[in-house]
Each structure stands twice: as C-alpha cells, then as structure tokens.
Design a protein around this motif. Structure first.
Motif, PDB file in Angstrom:
ATOM      1  N   VAL A 170       0.825  -1.213   0.000  1.00  0.00           N
ATOM      2  CA  VAL A 170       0.000   0.000   0.000  1.00  0.00           C
ATOM      3  C   VAL A 170       0.854   1.256   0.000  1.00  0.00           C
ATOM      4  N   SER A 171       0.355   2.265  -0.671  1.00  0.00           N
ATOM      5  CA  SER A 171       0.932   3.598  -0.571  1.00  0.00           C
ATOM      6  C   SER A 171      -0.022   4.399   0.288  1.00  0.00           C
ATOM      7  N   GLY A 172       0.546   5.154   1.244  1.00  0.00           N
ATOM      8  CA  GLY A 172      -0.319   5.854   2.209  1.00  0.00           C
ATOM      9  C   GLY A 172       0.111   5.408   3.580  1.00  0.00           C
ATOM     10  N   SER A 173       0.024   6.304   4.526  1.00  0.00           N
ATOM     11  CA  SER A 173       0.594   6.053   5.848  1.00  0.00           C
ATOM     12  C   SER A 173      -0.491   5.784   6.887  1.00  0.00           C
ATOM     13  N   LYS A 220       5.799  -0.247  -5.626  1.00  0.00           N
ATOM     14  CA  LYS A 220       5.830   0.315  -4.264  1.00  0.00           C
ATOM     15  C   LYS A 220       7.237   0.808  -3.909  1.00  0.00           C
ATOM     16  N   ASN A 224       8.399   4.606  -2.911  1.00  0.00           N
ATOM     17  CA  ASN A 224       9.043   4.936  -1.637  1.00  0.00           C
ATOM     18  C   ASN A 224      10.479   5.422  -1.797  1.00  0.00           C
ATOM     19  N   MET A 227       9.901   8.993  -2.379  1.00  0.00           N
ATOM     20  CA  MET A 227       9.482   9.646  -1.129  1.00  0.00           C
ATOM     21  C   MET A 227      10.667   9.850  -0.185  1.00  0.00           C
ATOM     22  N   PHE A 281       5.317   6.634   9.840  1.00  0.00           N
ATOM     23  CA  PHE A 281       6.059   5.672   9.031  1.00  0.00           C
ATOM     24  C   PHE A 281       7.460   5.562   9.647  1.00  0.00           C
ATOM     25  N   ASP A 289      13.088   0.264   2.705  1.00  0.00           N
ATOM     26  CA  ASP A 289      12.557   0.467   1.349  1.00  0.00           C
ATOM     27  C   ASP A 289      13.610   1.084   0.421  1.00  0.00           C
TER      28      ASP A 289
HETATM   29  O1  LIG Z   1       5.294   3.383   2.832  1.00  0.00           O
HETATM   30  C1  LIG Z   1       4.970   4.448   3.311  1.00  0.00           C
HETATM   31  C2  LIG Z   1       3.958   5.299   2.757  1.00  0.00           C
HETATM   32  O2  LIG Z   1       3.685   6.389   3.331  1.00  0.00           O
HETATM   33  O3  LIG Z   1       3.361   4.911   1.744  1.00  0.00           O
END
Ligand SMILES: O=CC(=O)O
Ligand SMILES: NC(=O)C1=CN([C@@H]2O[C@H](COP(=O)(O)OP(=O)(O)OC[C@H]3O[C@@H](n4cnc5c(N)ncnc54)[C@H](OP(=O)(O)O)[C@@H]3O)[C@@H](O)[C@H]2O)C=CC1
Length: 344
Positions: A170-173, A220, A224, A227, A281, A289
C-alpha cells in the motif's frame, strides 16, 4: 526498466459503480500486461459478510486496516506476534487465533501486513506459518512492503498448497490507513484480485492491478524511493533556510503553494521544525525500502545516485537510534553532519 504507459480515460468504464481505467504497459524487458486502475469510495464498498477474513500483523498499519474491516461488517480473525496489540480489535469483535497457520486454516482470505521481507517470509512460510493452513479455495494477500524476490518466494509457498496469492503493498501512511484512503498496488492471481477487491475498497481509495507477482512490489519500492529522497531533500532545505537566516515555517508555506507542494511537507514540516517526529512511518522501514529499491535498480543496471545518497542519511539516522521515530527524523542525521563539520 524503462516503461511506457498509455492512459486512456476515453475508454474508462464503470465497474460496479466505481470508475475504472484499464491501460496498457509494456517494457523493453518483455513485461507486457494490462494494468488496471480503479478509484473507489469506501461508502459504496460492499463486502461479503460470509467470507471469513484473517489479518496477520497488527502494527501501525495493520491495526487501522483491520479496524476498518471490522467496521465494514467482516468476520475477522487476527494474529500478531505481540498478542496484546490484538486486544483492541478483539474488543471490537475480532476473533483471535494463536498462530498464522490457525488463522489461515480458519479463514477464506488472509491478509498479512508485516515489517519486512524476513518477517513476511517467516509468517507465511515458517513453522506454524500461514501456508500450513492454506489450501484450494483459499487466498493469501500480502500487503507488506517487500522486494519482488521475497514476494515470489511467498507466492511459491502459497500456491504449492493450491491456494491463490496476491501481493498488494500500500501507498499511504497511518492516517490514510485510519481513513480507508490507501492505494493498493496489486499483482498476482487475477481471480483472487476479483474476489478481494471489495475488501481492498474498504481499506483504500484506489487500486492498481499490475500483472505478475513482483510488479506490485517494484512499483511500491519506486514510490518509496522517491518519497525517501524527497524527505531527505526537504530536510536539507529546512536546515539551509535556517542557516541563511530565514524562517523555515515560511519555507513550508512557500512550498505548500507551489508546484512542489506535497501533503507530506505540510503535515510533517511543522513538527520537524520543532524537532518532533511522531511515528507514522518508522524510519527503519523507510531505510528498508531505500535498500530494497536500490537492489531493484541494481538488478536492472540503473544508476540511482540521489536515492543512494539519501539511503546513507537514513542509515546514519538509524545508527543514531532513530529507527522507531518517524522517517522525517532523517533531518537529525543532517544536523549531526552539520555539527561534525562545524567542529572540524
Ligand atoms: O510506505 C509508506 C507510505 O507512506 O506509503
Ligand atoms: N507505517 C506506514 O506509514 C506504512 C508502512 N508500510 C509498510 O507496511 C509494513 C508494516 O508497517 P507498520 O505497520 O508501519 O510497521 P510496524 O513496525 O508498526 O508493524 C510491523 C508488524 O510486523 C510484525 N513483525 C515484525 N517482525 C516480526 C517477526 N519476526 N515475526 C512476526 N511478526 C513480526 C510486528 O509484530 P509485533 O507487534 O510483535 O512487533 C508488527 O505486527 C511494512 O512493510 C512497511 O514498510 C506501508 C505503507 C505505509
């Protein structure tokens, strides 16, 4: 791996009331598949309440994801290495089993949200691991962030039992997990994808189906990697603003109004200025990652000098004991470097 994608909204179609975009992706390295993206709303997500759902790994992410499944009416069974983290879910109605094997044996679909490749393999394939409880008619969905090789290893074990496998990092914290706003990057058995998408829709706001196992993991890791480099660069900017006699709070505001605006800068910037890093995170996972993304780049002979430099900073931050802090604590590694150079 240079990819070209053609995005064709004009051929978008409605998929059970949700907007779905099929598009083709081809790669010179012979990967050619039809990626599938769908934007969804939790409000319209309808799960089959007769499906017995398992959830392994009740950490920062697993806990709110499992909670959203319970709220949607799922018959949920949970397991976590540290049992006490299951207690709030049990009080909300979840059942508990004492091993991944027992969860998988008692459920139709089992989700796993583990820390890293080693724990994902141990929980899926180890002694009393989930694979021992799987069999034909069942599905295993690994939503942990791991590398493609790990995902393929787990897939092999799962499929040898006759069960189906889907990787779905998943993307999103933490907050998107609480709000059911995650983005799922799935790959693997399409039949399982079709079975589990209502559950993904309870936990997320969109999902991509990317073809063969390994493609979800790779996507993914690329996200990351970007990010992690963005956060390292933002940290440098905050410190440089201060050194140049400017107010870093103003930098956060300026950035938020321009083309490089990103939610992560506005949400984490103010606390970073106060040297506070409440964990959403964990930094140790971001460094994992970066390491896995660099491995991916190496495997396709791509040079990633920016990510490699950022990774060094995360390693330094980890060595300073910041692994369990939020990944924005990477700024502390830069502060330490500045301190060292001013002492020289
Ligand atoms: O893996 C971390 C995120 O914020 O997505
Ligand atoms: N936090 C975030 O913002 C995001 C995280 N991710 C990814 O999701 C995954 C989980 O992250 P997150 O929830 O934040 O991490 P946590 O560290 O909060 O949770 C990790 C989970 O893995 C379990 N675990 C660790 N080692 C083992 C082991 N050896 N055997 C069995 N279980 C183990 C932990 O159990 P125990 O409680 O006993 O320690 C816990 O349930 C990671 O792959 C991460 O990269 C993806 C998107 C966002």
């Amino acid at each position: 791996m240079a990819m070209s994608a053609s995005f064709c909204p004009q051929i978008s179609h409605y998929f059970r009331g949700r907007i779905a975009y099929p598009f083709s992706i081809s790669s010179p390295n012979s990967v050619s598949f039809r990626a599938f993206s769908s934007q969804i709303s939790n409000a319209s997500a309808q799960v089959n309440e007769a499906t017995r759902v398992g959830f392994l790994g009740i950490g920062i992410m697993g806990s709110p994801m499992a909670q959203n499944l319970i709220k949607a009416g799922c018959d949920l069974t949970v397991w976590n290495r540290t049992k006490s983290k299951c207690d709030p879910l049990i009080s909300l109605g979840a059942k508990y089993k004492s091993s991944p094997e027992e969860v998988a044996a008692s459920c139709d679909i089992t989700f796993a949200m583990l820390a890293d490749p080693q724990s994902a393999v141990d929980v899926a394939c180890g002694k009393h691991g989930a694979a021992n409880g799987l069999g034909p008619g069942k599905g295993y969905v690994d939503v942990s962030t791991v590398d493609g090789a790990t995902s393929k290893l787990i897939s092999g074990h799962v499929k040898s039992t006759g069960a189906l496998f889907l990787e779905a990092p998943v993307s999103g914290s933490k907050k998107p997990a609480e709000d059911g706003q995650l983005i799922f990057l799935t790959a693997g058995d399409k039949d399982l994808y079709e079975t589990v998408y209502p559950f993904l829709d309870v936990m997320g706001k969109s999902r991509f189906y990317l073809g063969d196992v390994g493609n979800g993991a790779a996507m993914k890791l690329v996200v990351n990697m970007i990010m992690g480099s963005m956060m390292a660069s933002f940290s440098e900017g905050l410190l440089l603003t201060e050194k140049a006699g400017l107010d870093p709070k103003v930098l956060v505001e300026v950035v938020s109004q321009g083309a490089i605006s990103a939610p992560m800068y506005s949400t984490k910037g103010p606390s970073m200025i106060q040297s506070l890093y409440p964990t959403a995170f964990p930094l140790k996972h971001q460094q994992k990652d970066m390491r896995l993304a660099l491995g991916l780049a190496e495997s396709v002979s791509q040079s990633t000098p920016v990510a490699a430099a950022a990774n060094e900073l995360y390693k330094v931050a980890k060595s300073h004991g910041l692994g369990d802090q939020d990944f924005s604590a990477v700024i502390e590694a830069l502060k330490a470097k500045l301190q060292n150079s001013s002492n020289e």
